[in-house]
Design an enzyme around this catalytic site. Structure first.
Site, PDB file in Angstrom:
ATOM      1  CE1 TYR A  56      -3.006  -3.016   0.321  1.00  0.00           C
ATOM      2  CE2 TYR A  56      -3.403  -2.488   2.614  1.00  0.00           C
ATOM      3  CZ  TYR A  56      -3.635  -3.289   1.511  1.00  0.00           C
ATOM      4  OH  TYR A  56      -4.481  -4.346   1.621  1.00  0.00           O
ATOM      5  CG  HIS A 115      -0.964  -8.732  -0.205  1.00  0.00           C
ATOM      6  ND1 HIS A 115      -0.516  -7.467   0.068  1.00  0.00           N
ATOM      7  CD2 HIS A 115      -2.265  -8.581  -0.505  1.00  0.00           C
ATOM      8  CE1 HIS A 115      -1.506  -6.596  -0.063  1.00  0.00           C
ATOM      9  NE2 HIS A 115      -2.579  -7.260  -0.409  1.00  0.00           N
TER      10      HIS A 115
HETATM   11  P1  NDP Z   1     -14.426  -0.770   1.315  1.00  0.00           P
HETATM   12  O1  NDP Z   1     -15.323  -1.818   0.721  1.00  0.00           O
HETATM   13  O2  NDP Z   1     -14.577  -0.421   2.747  1.00  0.00           O
HETATM   14  O3  NDP Z   1     -14.583   0.550   0.389  1.00  0.00           O
HETATM   15  C1  NDP Z   1     -14.064   1.784   0.781  1.00  0.00           C
HETATM   16  C2  NDP Z   1     -14.606   2.868  -0.134  1.00  0.00           C
HETATM   17  O4  NDP Z   1     -16.031   2.959   0.008  1.00  0.00           O
HETATM   18  C3  NDP Z   1     -14.050   4.230   0.225  1.00  0.00           C
HETATM   19  O5  NDP Z   1     -13.821   4.924  -0.987  1.00  0.00           O
HETATM   20  C4  NDP Z   1     -15.180   4.894   1.007  1.00  0.00           C
HETATM   21  O6  NDP Z   1     -15.228   6.298   0.834  1.00  0.00           O
HETATM   22  C5  NDP Z   1     -16.387   4.298   0.325  1.00  0.00           C
HETATM   23  N1  NDP Z   1     -17.553   4.267   1.224  1.00  0.00           N
HETATM   24  C6  NDP Z   1     -17.680   3.566   2.372  1.00  0.00           C
HETATM   25  N2  NDP Z   1     -18.896   3.761   2.895  1.00  0.00           N
HETATM   26  C7  NDP Z   1     -19.557   4.608   2.083  1.00  0.00           C
HETATM   27  C8  NDP Z   1     -20.851   5.189   2.097  1.00  0.00           C
HETATM   28  N3  NDP Z   1     -21.721   4.911   3.072  1.00  0.00           N
HETATM   29  N4  NDP Z   1     -21.201   6.027   1.083  1.00  0.00           N
HETATM   30  C9  NDP Z   1     -20.327   6.300   0.091  1.00  0.00           C
HETATM   31  N5  NDP Z   1     -19.067   5.787   0.023  1.00  0.00           N
HETATM   32  C10 NDP Z   1     -18.699   4.956   1.002  1.00  0.00           C
HETATM   33  O7  NDP Z   1     -12.997  -1.154   1.125  1.00  0.00           O
HETATM   34  P2  NDP Z   1     -11.630  -1.434   0.363  1.00  0.00           P
HETATM   35  O8  NDP Z   1     -11.850  -2.073  -0.955  1.00  0.00           O
HETATM   36  O9  NDP Z   1     -10.826  -0.235   0.442  1.00  0.00           O
HETATM   37  O10 NDP Z   1     -11.012  -2.515   1.325  1.00  0.00           O
HETATM   38  C11 NDP Z   1     -10.860  -2.249   2.707  1.00  0.00           C
HETATM   39  C12 NDP Z   1      -9.504  -2.617   3.189  1.00  0.00           C
HETATM   40  O11 NDP Z   1      -9.271  -4.015   2.964  1.00  0.00           O
HETATM   41  C13 NDP Z   1      -8.339  -1.917   2.487  1.00  0.00           C
HETATM   42  O12 NDP Z   1      -8.105  -0.621   2.980  1.00  0.00           O
HETATM   43  C14 NDP Z   1      -7.214  -2.878   2.807  1.00  0.00           C
HETATM   44  O13 NDP Z   1      -6.758  -2.633   4.127  1.00  0.00           O
HETATM   45  C15 NDP Z   1      -7.900  -4.241   2.705  1.00  0.00           C
HETATM   46  N6  NDP Z   1      -7.758  -4.862   1.365  1.00  0.00           N
HETATM   47  C16 NDP Z   1      -7.039  -6.033   1.266  1.00  0.00           C
HETATM   48  C17 NDP Z   1      -6.841  -6.640   0.051  1.00  0.00           C
HETATM   49  C18 NDP Z   1      -6.053  -7.910  -0.026  1.00  0.00           C
HETATM   50  O14 NDP Z   1      -5.670  -8.321  -1.148  1.00  0.00           O
HETATM   51  N7  NDP Z   1      -5.775  -8.568   1.073  1.00  0.00           N
HETATM   52  C19 NDP Z   1      -7.397  -6.081  -1.204  1.00  0.00           C
HETATM   53  C20 NDP Z   1      -8.200  -4.880  -0.984  1.00  0.00           C
HETATM   54  C21 NDP Z   1      -8.356  -4.317   0.256  1.00  0.00           C
HETATM   55  P3  NDP Z   1     -15.050   7.346   2.059  1.00  0.00           P
HETATM   56  O15 NDP Z   1     -13.575   7.475   2.261  1.00  0.00           O
HETATM   57  O16 NDP Z   1     -15.703   8.575   1.551  1.00  0.00           O
HETATM   58  O17 NDP Z   1     -15.751   6.772   3.265  1.00  0.00           O
END
Ligand code: NDP
Length: 325
Positions: A56, A115
């Site tokens: 990240y 990962h």
């Molecule tokens: P999410 O599914 O939590 O999506 C986050 C996004 O959704 C942000 O842009 C957020 O915006 C938006 N959001 C959340 N709630 C709302 C709402 N009520 N209305 C509008 N927009 C909203 O997660 P990620 O895909 O980021 O995954 C979460 C975590 O998982 C990552 O940060 C990472 O730590 C991990 N991860 C691990 C992976 C792996 O391969 N092991 C791959 C991908 C992720 P806002 O900032 O405005 O709230």
């Protein structure tokens, strides 16, 4: 008696440690330095679990947040920190961990994850991090039957066996076929956690059942479907949020936590971080209805090219899932 918040729930791991069920995700936003304020807000709101990764590029900003929090009196042992080893470090995961620890400014992580179950070309700095198409095939004799990814996990086990730098070890993005290859070959530690994409739109019940049977805690990334948050817009999620008087994000977290899974939402909206920590007690029927949202037509929102061919079902961005090896 008041009900517990989502931030207060712990789950037992198969190695005797415990994991907080709500984690803040630190995938980089437009400006990665925003992660510092994000983590500070989350911890002050009650979050005890921070999910990060070498890949990240945000660990130094998480480290800044930790420095700030420790100066204010928060203790290292009160926080649970997860990081991950990228596939370009398959040959030297301890080197990756050392970089992570140095950037985070801590001496151990609570959980170190592999990962992805693939190996790609990478120099001693893990670069290039994004393999060209076919690179990981070259380094893992065959993407489906190759076994170097097992050596990669075994090397992560060695870190737990030989150092004090990790408390628990686990995996991420493992499908059932990959787990079936790995489990007979673990040296000593069955993975404590499998971190996978999971939401009501992607229930993967066969995989979560398989992990439950093997006492591997499932940790759900992209619980609202990532950028754009398609899952919180689902009418049934909105209906439940209205019924319980909570944020839709509380429903998507409860979907996991009430099923003994970790949920890893990401947000840079500080109000949302502070508010979405309630654990509504959804009924079994409601949880079943949430499962049904993605049962017929699962949607995977993260489509990293190195994930293809690993035995997952993919979504073509339109309607039906495309592939199930
Ligand atoms: P999410 O599914 O939590 O999506 C986050 C996004 O959704 C942000 O842009 C957020 O915006 C938006 N959001 C959340 N709630 C709302 C709402 N009520 N209305 C509008 N927009 C909203 O997660 P990620 O895909 O980021 O995954 C979460 C975590 O998982 C990552 O940060 C990472 O730590 C991990 N991860 C691990 C992976 C792996 O391969 N092991 C791959 C991908 C992720 P806002 O900032 O405005 O709230």
């Amino acid at each position: 008696m008041s009900q517990k918040l989502a931030t207060e729930i712990d789950l037992p791991l198969n190695d005797g440690h415990r994991i907080p069920a709500l984690a803040i995700g630190t995938l980089p936003p437009d400006l990665p330095q925003r992660v510092t304020a994000q983590v500070i807000t989350a911890v002050k709101a009650g979050y005890r679990h921070i999910d990060t990764a070498w890949y990240y590029g945000t660990e130094k900003y998480v480290g800044e947040a930790l420095k700030h929090l420790f100066a204010e009196g928060y203790k290292r042992e009160d926080l649970f920190i997860t990081t991950k080893v990228w596939h370009s470090f398959w040959h030297s995961p301890e080197k990756s961990l050392d970089k992570s620890l140095s950037d985070l400014g801590i001496s151990y992580v609570d959980l170190l994850l592999q990962h992805w179950p693939v190996c790609s070309h990478g120099d001693e700095n893990g670069l290039p991090a994004e393999p060209m198409e076919g690179d990981y095939v070259k380094y893992d004799d065959d993407p489906v039957t190759g076994t170097k990814f097992i050596d990669f996990y075994n090397a992560i086990e060695d870190i737990k066996l030989n150092t004090n730098k990790v408390k628990s070890v686990g995996i991420s993005n493992y499908s059932i076929p990959k787990l079936k290859q790995l489990l007979p070959k673990v040296k000593k530690f069955v993975p404590a956690v499998n971190q996978i994409e999971l939401s009501p739109h992607l229930p993967q019940k066969d995989l979560t059942d398989f992990c439950d049977q093997h006492k591997i805690i499932v940790s759900a990334y992209s619980p609202v479907g990532g950028t754009g948050a398609p899952v919180v817009k689902d009418p049934y999620v909105v209906e439940l949020a209205t019924k319980y008087g909570v944020e839709p994000n509380d429903i998507t977290n409860a979907y996991h936590i009430l099923n003994n899974r970790v949920s890893i939402p990401r947000s840079f909206n500080h109000d949302r971080i502070k508010k979405a920590i309630i654990l509504p007690r959804l009924s079994k029927d409601e949880l079943d209805s949430l499962y049904k949202l993605g049962e017929e037509n699962p949607r995977r929102y993260t489509n990293d090219p190195w994930g293809y061919g690993l035995g997952f079902r993919w979504w073509d961005g339109d309607t039906l899932s495309k592939e199930f090896d």
